[in-house]
Write an enzyme that holds these catalytic residues in place. Structure first.
Site, mmCIF file in Angstrom:
data_model
loop_
_atom_site.group_PDB
_atom_site.id
_atom_site.type_symbol
_atom_site.label_atom_id
_atom_site.label_comp_id
_atom_site.label_asym_id
_atom_site.label_seq_id
_atom_site.Cartn_x
_atom_site.Cartn_y
_atom_site.Cartn_z
ATOM 1 N N ARG A 178 3.345 0.859 -6.510
ATOM 2 C CA ARG A 178 2.472 0.492 -7.600
ATOM 3 C C ARG A 178 3.186 1.030 -8.940
ATOM 4 O O ARG A 178 3.099 0.609 -9.932
ATOM 5 C CB ARG A 178 1.077 1.304 -7.551
ATOM 6 C CG ARG A 178 0.438 0.522 -6.424
ATOM 7 C CD ARG A 178 -0.109 -0.910 -6.531
ATOM 8 N NE ARG A 178 -0.521 -1.197 -8.030
ATOM 9 C CZ ARG A 178 -1.844 -0.966 -8.305
ATOM 10 N NH1 ARG A 178 -2.898 -0.674 -7.311
ATOM 11 N NH2 ARG A 178 -2.284 -1.363 -9.436
ATOM 12 N N HIS B 220 -6.771 -9.039 -8.956
ATOM 13 C CA HIS B 220 -6.406 -7.556 -9.036
ATOM 14 C C HIS B 220 -4.661 -7.983 -8.883
ATOM 15 O O HIS B 220 -4.107 -7.698 -7.995
ATOM 16 C CB HIS B 220 -6.555 -6.719 -8.098
ATOM 17 C CG HIS B 220 -6.180 -5.289 -7.985
ATOM 18 N ND1 HIS B 220 -5.496 -4.802 -9.358
ATOM 19 C CD2 HIS B 220 -6.402 -4.347 -7.211
ATOM 20 C CE1 HIS B 220 -5.252 -3.433 -8.884
ATOM 21 N NE2 HIS B 220 -5.731 -3.122 -7.994
ATOM 22 N N CYS C 275 -4.697 -2.492 0.401
ATOM 23 C CA CYS C 275 -4.128 -1.699 -1.219
ATOM 24 C C CYS C 275 -4.830 -0.536 -1.601
ATOM 25 O O CYS C 275 -4.474 0.090 -2.364
ATOM 26 C CB CYS C 275 -4.993 -2.938 -1.968
ATOM 27 S SG CYS C 275 -6.929 -3.187 -1.712
ATOM 28 N N GLN D 23 -1.770 -5.354 -8.223
ATOM 29 C CA GLN D 23 -1.650 -4.936 -6.646
ATOM 30 C C GLN D 23 -0.643 -5.891 -6.212
ATOM 31 O O GLN D 23 0.257 -5.292 -5.323
ATOM 32 C CB GLN D 23 -2.952 -4.928 -6.228
ATOM 33 C CG GLN D 23 -2.915 -4.482 -4.820
ATOM 34 C CD GLN D 23 -2.558 -3.259 -4.291
ATOM 35 O OE1 GLN D 23 -3.252 -2.150 -5.285
ATOM 36 N NE2 GLN D 23 -1.771 -2.871 -3.654
#
Ligand code: CP
Ligand code: NVA
Length: 302
Positions: free
Chosen positions: A289, A131, A261, A134
């Site tokens: 983000r 990911h 996260c 992130q």
């Protein structure tokens, strides 16, 4: 010019990563002043999501729109990637309409295949393997709270999943120490040895107190990821010693920040007391983000 994809942190070198953090900070400042630049005017971003998402989807869709472009949200119902037609065919067609593709799905190989056949940039919005978006926003958040990520010890506690592997990849490019605290059964896999062979400062530790000692950042994620929720109970038992709670936090540096996260399963991998406590920066992470996503979009599509 050849297109660049972002499938893993290691797709960028350390200078490019630093440039992205710089850009994200600048875009955040300008956006807060109501002066967000619009370098992506008229561009179209396809967002293929085969799993749910709050932060990633919304920050990409809002982000591209703030930068002057627009997005399309594409689920399994529309294109059924790899089933209705081959991934290669879909990639070539999508590239005729879109300026960039964001994809969240299960198999990392599918994303690699999409990127191979697409002539526009492909961005990994989470696979079972990694990911990376992130971690860009997390490193930006660490810089904001601790001044720098350089030399920091980041202790990730819990499941050796896509987030754990994203941190290992970050240590392959940046001067950070990554400690993964987990049980042998949930080891993050061969990436650990690959990273170590390259000289990255990465260790897997099976004792939570030992893993957390000296940490500047204590990070956790759900014990059972999307697509594995049927294993949630079993994982909760397996990983209970790695729950981020006040007793464990008492063994960490008192100035350590706590990150997650999100979405969190409160009471499982982290307690309310810790996630809502003074050391937690989880909502700054979530906000970043948006800013980080915009920097990634400008870098790849701009
Ligand atoms: N952290 C994160 O990726 O959140 P979503 O699953 O809501 O996008
Ligand atoms: N490991 C989690 C991360 C969610 C953002 C999952 O894959 O579900």
């Amino acid at each position: 010019m050849t297109k660049q994809d972002f499938l893993q942190i290691t797709d960028f070198n350390s200078a490019e990563l630093r440039e992205i953090f710089h850009l994200a900070k600048e875009i955040k400042r300008l956006t807060k002043e109501g002066r967000c630049p619009k370098p992506l005017e008229g561009l179209s971003l396809g967002c293929i999501f085969h799993k749910p998402s709050l932060r990633t989807r919304i920050s990409f869709e809002v982000g591209i729109s703030q930068l002057g472009g627009h997005s399309l949200y594409i689920t399994k119902n529309e294109i059924d990637l790899g089933v209705r037609e081959t991934i290669a065919d879909a990639a070539q067609v999508l590239s005729r309409y879109l300026d960039g593709i964001v994809i969240r799905t299960f198999s990392h190989k599918d994303v690699e295949e999409l990127a191979e056949y697409a002539s526009v940039p492909v961005i990994n919005a989470l696979t079972d393997f990694t990911h990376p978006c992130q971690v860009i926003s997390d490193l930006m958040t660490i810089e904001e709270h601790l001044g720098t990520y350089e030399g920091c010890t980041i202790t990730y506690l819990g499941d050796g999943n896509n987030m754990a592997r994203s941190w290992i990849n970050a240590a392959r490019r940046l001067p950070i120490k990554v400690r993964i605290g987990t049980v042998p059964d949930r080891h993050p896999g061969e990436l650990v040895d690959i990273a170590k062979t390259e000289g990255a400062d990465v260790e897997v530790i099976h004792d939570a107190a030992e893993a957390i000692a000296g940490a500047h950042v204590v990070y956790t994620d759900v014990f059972a990821s999307m697509g594995e929720k049927q294993e949630a109970e079993e994982r909760a038992n397996l990983l209970k010693a790695f729950q981020v709670n006040s007793a464990l936090m008492a063994q960490a540096n008192p100035k350590a920040i706590v990150m997650h996260c999100l979405p969190a399963e409160r009471g499982r991998e982290i307690t309310d007391e810790v996630i809502d406590g003074d050391q937690s920066v989880v909502f700054d992470q979530a906000e970043n983000r948006l800013h980080a996503q915009k920097a990634i979009l400008v870098t790849l599509l701009g």
